[in-house]
Design a protein around this motif. Structure first.
Motif, PDB file in Angstrom:
ATOM      1  N   LEU A 106      19.302   6.615  50.340  1.00 26.32           N
ATOM      2  CA  LEU A 106      18.756   5.813  49.253  1.00 26.32           C
ATOM      3  C   LEU A 106      17.410   6.434  48.911  1.00 26.32           C
ATOM      4  O   LEU A 106      16.545   6.570  49.779  1.00 26.32           O
ATOM      5  N   VAL A 107      17.235   6.852  47.651  1.00 24.36           N
ATOM      6  CA  VAL A 107      15.975   7.416  47.183  1.00 24.36           C
ATOM      7  C   VAL A 107      15.307   6.361  46.313  1.00 24.36           C
ATOM      8  O   VAL A 107      15.900   5.894  45.340  1.00 24.36           O
ATOM      9  N   ARG A 108      14.092   5.962  46.680  1.00 21.22           N
ATOM     10  CA  ARG A 108      13.364   4.939  45.923  1.00 21.22           C
ATOM     11  C   ARG A 108      12.152   5.569  45.243  1.00 21.22           C
ATOM     12  O   ARG A 108      11.332   6.210  45.888  1.00 21.22           O
ATOM     13  N   PHE A 109      12.077   5.368  43.923  1.00 20.94           N
ATOM     14  CA  PHE A 109      10.940   5.799  43.115  1.00 20.94           C
ATOM     15  C   PHE A 109      10.135   4.540  42.805  1.00 20.94           C
ATOM     16  O   PHE A 109      10.669   3.606  42.205  1.00 20.94           O
ATOM     17  N   GLN A 110       8.875   4.508  43.202  1.00 20.20           N
ATOM     18  CA  GLN A 110       8.044   3.322  42.958  1.00 20.20           C
ATOM     19  C   GLN A 110       6.828   3.728  42.134  1.00 20.20           C
ATOM     20  O   GLN A 110       6.088   4.630  42.507  1.00 20.20           O
ATOM     21  N   LEU A 111       6.626   3.041  41.015  1.00 16.02           N
ATOM     22  CA  LEU A 111       5.514   3.334  40.112  1.00 16.02           C
ATOM     23  C   LEU A 111       4.512   2.194  40.131  1.00 16.02           C
ATOM     24  O   LEU A 111       4.886   1.028  39.974  1.00 16.02           O
ATOM     25  N   ASP A 112       3.240   2.545  40.344  1.00 15.73           N
ATOM     26  CA  ASP A 112       2.147   1.571  40.330  1.00 15.73           C
ATOM     27  C   ASP A 112       1.132   1.965  39.263  1.00 15.73           C
ATOM     28  O   ASP A 112       0.912   3.159  39.018  1.00 15.73           O
ATOM     29  N   GLU A 113       0.514   0.968  38.657  1.00 18.01           N
ATOM     30  CA  GLU A 113      -0.605   1.207  37.758  1.00 18.01           C
ATOM     31  C   GLU A 113      -1.865   1.220  38.606  1.00 18.01           C
ATOM     32  O   GLU A 113      -2.106   0.292  39.389  1.00 18.01           O
ATOM     33  N   VAL A 114      -2.673   2.276  38.487  1.00 16.91           N
ATOM     34  CA  VAL A 114      -3.904   2.401  39.262  1.00 16.91           C
ATOM     35  C   VAL A 114      -5.029   1.751  38.470  1.00 16.91           C
ATOM     36  O   VAL A 114      -5.238   2.073  37.304  1.00 16.91           O
ATOM     37  N   ARG A 115      -5.735   0.844  39.128  1.00 16.57           N
ATOM     38  CA  ARG A 115      -6.834   0.122  38.480  1.00 16.57           C
ATOM     39  C   ARG A 115      -8.148   0.483  39.163  1.00 16.57           C
ATOM     40  O   ARG A 115      -8.143   0.995  40.287  1.00 16.57           O
ATOM     41  N   PRO A 116      -9.289   0.200  38.520  1.00 11.49           N
ATOM     42  CA  PRO A 116     -10.589   0.560  39.115  1.00 11.49           C
ATOM     43  C   PRO A 116     -10.781   0.009  40.535  1.00 11.49           C
ATOM     44  O   PRO A 116     -11.328   0.687  41.384  1.00 11.49           O
ATOM     45  N   ASP A 117     -10.315  -1.203  40.786  1.00 11.11           N
ATOM     46  CA  ASP A 117     -10.380  -1.774  42.126  1.00 11.11           C
ATOM     47  C   ASP A 117      -9.036  -1.508  42.804  1.00 11.11           C
ATOM     48  O   ASP A 117      -8.026  -2.087  42.410  1.00 11.11           O
ATOM     49  N   PRO A 118      -8.996  -0.601  43.829  1.00 10.54           N
ATOM     50  CA  PRO A 118      -7.722  -0.245  44.460  1.00 10.54           C
ATOM     51  C   PRO A 118      -6.934  -1.443  44.976  1.00 10.54           C
ATOM     52  O   PRO A 118      -5.713  -1.395  45.066  1.00 10.54           O
ATOM     53  N   CYS A 119      -7.613  -2.520  45.303  1.00 11.06           N
ATOM     54  CA  CYS A 119      -6.923  -3.714  45.803  1.00 11.06           C
ATOM     55  C   CYS A 119      -6.145  -4.422  44.699  1.00 11.06           C
ATOM     56  O   CYS A 119      -5.316  -5.288  44.969  1.00 11.06           O
ATOM     57  N   SER A 120      -6.421  -4.065  43.445  1.00 15.53           N
ATOM     58  CA  SER A 120      -5.743  -4.739  42.338  1.00 15.53           C
ATOM     59  C   SER A 120      -4.676  -3.866  41.676  1.00 15.53           C
ATOM     60  O   SER A 120      -4.191  -4.196  40.599  1.00 15.53           O
ATOM     61  N   ASN A 121      -4.308  -2.731  42.311  1.00 16.43           N
ATOM     62  CA  ASN A 121      -3.222  -1.908  41.764  1.00 16.43           C
ATOM     63  C   ASN A 121      -1.988  -2.777  41.585  1.00 16.43           C
ATOM     64  O   ASN A 121      -1.747  -3.686  42.367  1.00 16.43           O
ATOM     65  N   ARG A 122      -1.216  -2.487  40.559  1.00 12.53           N
ATOM     66  CA  ARG A 122      -0.078  -3.334  40.222  1.00 12.53           C
ATOM     67  C   ARG A 122       1.208  -2.523  40.213  1.00 12.53           C
ATOM     68  O   ARG A 122       1.301  -1.496  39.546  1.00 12.53           O
ATOM     69  N   GLU A 123       2.213  -2.994  40.985  1.00 13.74           N
ATOM     70  CA  GLU A 123       3.516  -2.326  40.959  1.00 13.74           C
ATOM     71  C   GLU A 123       4.185  -2.639  39.631  1.00 13.74           C
ATOM     72  O   GLU A 123       4.308  -3.786  39.229  1.00 13.74           O
ATOM     73  N   LEU A 124       4.622  -1.587  38.947  1.00 11.66           N
ATOM     74  CA  LEU A 124       5.272  -1.761  37.654  1.00 11.66           C
ATOM     75  C   LEU A 124       6.788  -1.768  37.782  1.00 11.66           C
ATOM     76  O   LEU A 124       7.458  -2.588  37.164  1.00 11.66           O
ATOM     77  N   ILE A 125       7.325  -0.829  38.562  1.00 15.35           N
ATOM     78  CA  ILE A 125       8.779  -0.720  38.636  1.00 15.35           C
ATOM     79  C   ILE A 125       9.176   0.080  39.873  1.00 15.35           C
ATOM     80  O   ILE A 125       8.439   0.942  40.324  1.00 15.35           O
ATOM     81  N   SER A 126      10.347  -0.237  40.391  1.00 16.87           N
ATOM     82  CA  SER A 126      10.995   0.562  41.431  1.00 16.87           C
ATOM     83  C   SER A 126      12.405   0.869  40.950  1.00 16.87           C
ATOM     84  O   SER A 126      13.065  -0.007  40.398  1.00 16.87           O
ATOM     85  N   LYS A 127      12.829   2.104  41.151  1.00 20.46           N
ATOM     86  CA  LYS A 127      14.195   2.498  40.819  1.00 20.46           C
ATOM     87  C   LYS A 127      14.809   3.133  42.052  1.00 20.46           C
ATOM     88  O   LYS A 127      14.184   3.973  42.702  1.00 20.46           O
ATOM     89  N   ASN A 128      16.036   2.719  42.362  1.00 22.05           N
ATOM     90  CA  ASN A 128      16.757   3.251  43.517  1.00 22.05           C
ATOM     91  C   ASN A 128      17.921   4.110  43.053  1.00 22.05           C
ATOM     92  O   ASN A 128      18.611   3.772  42.092  1.00 22.05           O
ATOM     93  N   VAL A 129      18.138   5.211  43.787  1.00 25.84           N
ATOM     94  CA  VAL A 129      19.273   6.087  43.545  1.00 25.84           C
ATOM     95  C   VAL A 129      19.995   6.257  44.874  1.00 25.84           C
ATOM     96  O   VAL A 129      19.375   6.613  45.875  1.00 25.84           O
TER      97      VAL A 129
END
Length: 148
Positions: free
Chosen positions: A66-89
């Protein structure tokens, strides 16, 4: 499919079983369309093609993957990074001592800084370390990988 849920949830304790010899060696991020010279509408999503090189260093073929691609938006405060999407293959296997290039298309909400991580889970084995890269999507939709 039970092994996938256990691997993804992280239920396997370190030291239990054999470590996977399948790993991610490289990540490439490009705009899906090479025509990004027209300014991007800030309300529109930008579709990216994310490609990972998956390597099986073992002599024998791998188990199911299972290959998982996870995309996060990087914000100025690293603690507030937001996961946008995960795609599995799901992959049946990778031949021994070979490489496979796996791609997915991922949409980002617009210009900004993002982080993509790729994880590989092999059935019945402790996963190898994930690989990630941080990149910037510019005002015209271009992807800048080495921005620092």
């Amino acid at each position: 499919m039970c092994w996938v849920l256990n691997s993804v949830s992280g239920c396997a304790a370190p030291g239990e079983g054999e470590r996977s010899s399948v790993s991610v060696e490289n990540i490439e991020v490009k705009p899906l369309s090479e025509n990004y010279s027209i300014p991007v509408n800030l309300e529109a999503e930008i579709v990216l093609n994310v490609t990972a090189d998956i390597i099986n260093a073992d002599k024998t073929d791998s188990s199911a993957l299972l290959v998982r691609f996870q995309l996060d938006e990087v914000r100025p405060d690293p603690c507030s990074n937001r996961e946008l999407i995960s795609k599995n293959v799901e992959l049946e296997y990778i031949k021994g001592r070979s490489m496979l290039r796996q791609s997915v298309q991922i949409a980002v909400p617009g210009p900004g800084m993002y982080d993509v991580e790729v994880f590989v889970f092999e059935e019945g084995k402790i996963p190898s370390t994930a690989l990630g890269t941080t990149f910037v999507v510019g005002e015209e939709g271009e992807v800048i990988l080495n921005w620092w």
